[in-house]
Write a protein that holds these residues in place. Structure first.
Motif, PDB file in Angstrom:
ATOM      1  N   GLU A  60       0.948  -1.330  -0.257  1.00  0.00           N
ATOM      2  CA  GLU A  60       0.196  -0.095  -0.040  1.00  0.00           C
ATOM      3  C   GLU A  60       0.829   1.376   0.216  1.00  0.00           C
ATOM      4  N   MET A  61       1.992   1.229   0.842  1.00  0.00           N
ATOM      5  CA  MET A  61       2.852   2.312   0.912  1.00  0.00           C
ATOM      6  C   MET A  61       3.584   2.711  -0.467  1.00  0.00           C
ATOM      7  N   GLY A  62       3.872   1.481  -1.134  1.00  0.00           N
ATOM      8  CA  GLY A  62       4.531   1.427  -2.247  1.00  0.00           C
ATOM      9  C   GLY A  62       3.610   2.273  -3.320  1.00  0.00           C
ATOM     10  N   SER A  63       2.497   1.680  -3.254  1.00  0.00           N
ATOM     11  CA  SER A  63       1.461   2.495  -4.292  1.00  0.00           C
ATOM     12  C   SER A  63       1.439   3.965  -3.948  1.00  0.00           C
ATOM     13  N   PHE A  64       1.316   4.200  -2.721  1.00  0.00           N
ATOM     14  CA  PHE A  64       1.201   5.535  -2.458  1.00  0.00           C
ATOM     15  C   PHE A  64       2.085   6.324  -2.927  1.00  0.00           C
ATOM     16  N   VAL A  65       3.438   6.079  -2.704  1.00  0.00           N
ATOM     17  CA  VAL A  65       4.586   6.561  -2.885  1.00  0.00           C
ATOM     18  C   VAL A  65       4.514   6.705  -4.512  1.00  0.00           C
ATOM     19  N   GLN A  66       4.280   5.731  -5.181  1.00  0.00           N
ATOM     20  CA  GLN A  66       4.362   5.880  -6.528  1.00  0.00           C
ATOM     21  C   GLN A  66       3.481   6.881  -7.119  1.00  0.00           C
ATOM     22  N   ASN A  67       2.214   6.864  -6.469  1.00  0.00           N
ATOM     23  CA  ASN A  67       1.148   7.803  -6.911  1.00  0.00           C
ATOM     24  C   ASN A  67       1.607   9.324  -6.711  1.00  0.00           C
ATOM     25  N   ILE A  68       2.398   9.458  -5.666  1.00  0.00           N
ATOM     26  CA  ILE A  68       2.997  10.819  -5.300  1.00  0.00           C
ATOM     27  C   ILE A  68       3.926  11.029  -6.288  1.00  0.00           C
ATOM     28  N   LYS A  69       5.092  10.224  -6.735  1.00  0.00           N
ATOM     29  CA  LYS A  69       5.935  10.520  -7.676  1.00  0.00           C
ATOM     30  C   LYS A  69       5.331  10.896  -9.037  1.00  0.00           C
ATOM     31  N   GLU A  70       4.303  10.056  -9.396  1.00  0.00           N
ATOM     32  CA  GLU A  70       3.576  10.371 -10.913  1.00  0.00           C
ATOM     33  C   GLU A  70       2.892  11.815 -10.762  1.00  0.00           C
ATOM     34  N   ALA A  71       2.345  12.073  -9.584  1.00  0.00           N
ATOM     35  CA  ALA A  71       1.786  13.553  -9.534  1.00  0.00           C
ATOM     36  C   ALA A  71       2.830  14.664  -9.723  1.00  0.00           C
ATOM     37  N   VAL A  72       3.854  14.465  -8.949  1.00  0.00           N
ATOM     38  CA  VAL A  72       4.886  15.512  -8.585  1.00  0.00           C
ATOM     39  C   VAL A  72       5.722  15.393 -10.210  1.00  0.00           C
ATOM     40  N   THR A  73       5.936  14.360 -10.789  1.00  0.00           N
ATOM     41  CA  THR A  73       6.367  14.262 -12.142  1.00  0.00           C
ATOM     42  C   THR A  73       5.622  15.023 -13.257  1.00  0.00           C
ATOM     43  N   GLU A  74       4.260  14.836 -13.228  1.00  0.00           N
ATOM     44  CA  GLU A  74       3.368  15.281 -14.082  1.00  0.00           C
ATOM     45  C   GLU A  74       3.472  17.131 -13.875  1.00  0.00           C
ATOM     46  N   LYS A  75       3.302  17.444 -12.559  1.00  0.00           N
ATOM     47  CA  LYS A  75       3.360  18.943 -12.330  1.00  0.00           C
ATOM     48  C   LYS A  75       4.578  19.513 -12.964  1.00  0.00           C
ATOM     49  N   MET A  76       5.569  18.675 -12.597  1.00  0.00           N
ATOM     50  CA  MET A  76       7.040  19.281 -13.027  1.00  0.00           C
ATOM     51  C   MET A  76       7.102  19.279 -14.690  1.00  0.00           C
ATOM     52  N   GLN A  77       6.620  18.420 -15.236  1.00  0.00           N
ATOM     53  CA  GLN A  77       6.435  18.282 -16.659  1.00  0.00           C
ATOM     54  C   GLN A  77       5.501  19.710 -17.082  1.00  0.00           C
ATOM     55  N   LYS A  78       4.456  19.637 -16.591  1.00  0.00           N
ATOM     56  CA  LYS A  78       3.547  20.946 -16.989  1.00  0.00           C
ATOM     57  C   LYS A  78       4.320  22.173 -16.561  1.00  0.00           C
ATOM     58  N   GLY A  79       5.092  22.417 -15.708  1.00  0.00           N
ATOM     59  CA  GLY A  79       5.770  23.368 -15.378  1.00  0.00           C
ATOM     60  C   GLY A  79       6.933  23.877 -16.515  1.00  0.00           C
TER      61      GLY A  79
END
Length: 68
Positions: A45-64
């Motif tokens: 569960e924590m691995g999935s949670f961390v992965q989701n956060i990584k994806e969200a941060v990466t997406e925001k960085m790419q948009k920026g």
């Protein structure tokens, strides 16, 4: 009570004690396995949670970067 009957009674008593000890040990092992399963489930569960956060941060960085 003759010796044979006494011996049989002692044997039955020892078998009952050993059976109880075995039951207790089996219960301990089951609890230990359940705990391991819970820990593994939590890790997943924590691995999935961390992965989701990584994806969200990466997406925001790419948009920026796209805005630059």
């Amino acid at each position: 009570m003759n010796k044979t009957q006494e011996f049989l009674n002692d044997t039955v008593e020892m078998a009952n004690i050993m059976t109880e000890d075995a039951k207790i040990e089996i219960k301990k092992q089951i609890q230990k396995q359940k705990l391991k399963n819970d820990v593994n489930s939590f890790k997943q569960e924590m691995g999935s949670f961390v992965q989701n956060i990584k994806e969200a941060v990466t997406e925001k960085m790419q948009k920026g970067q796209e805005k630059l």
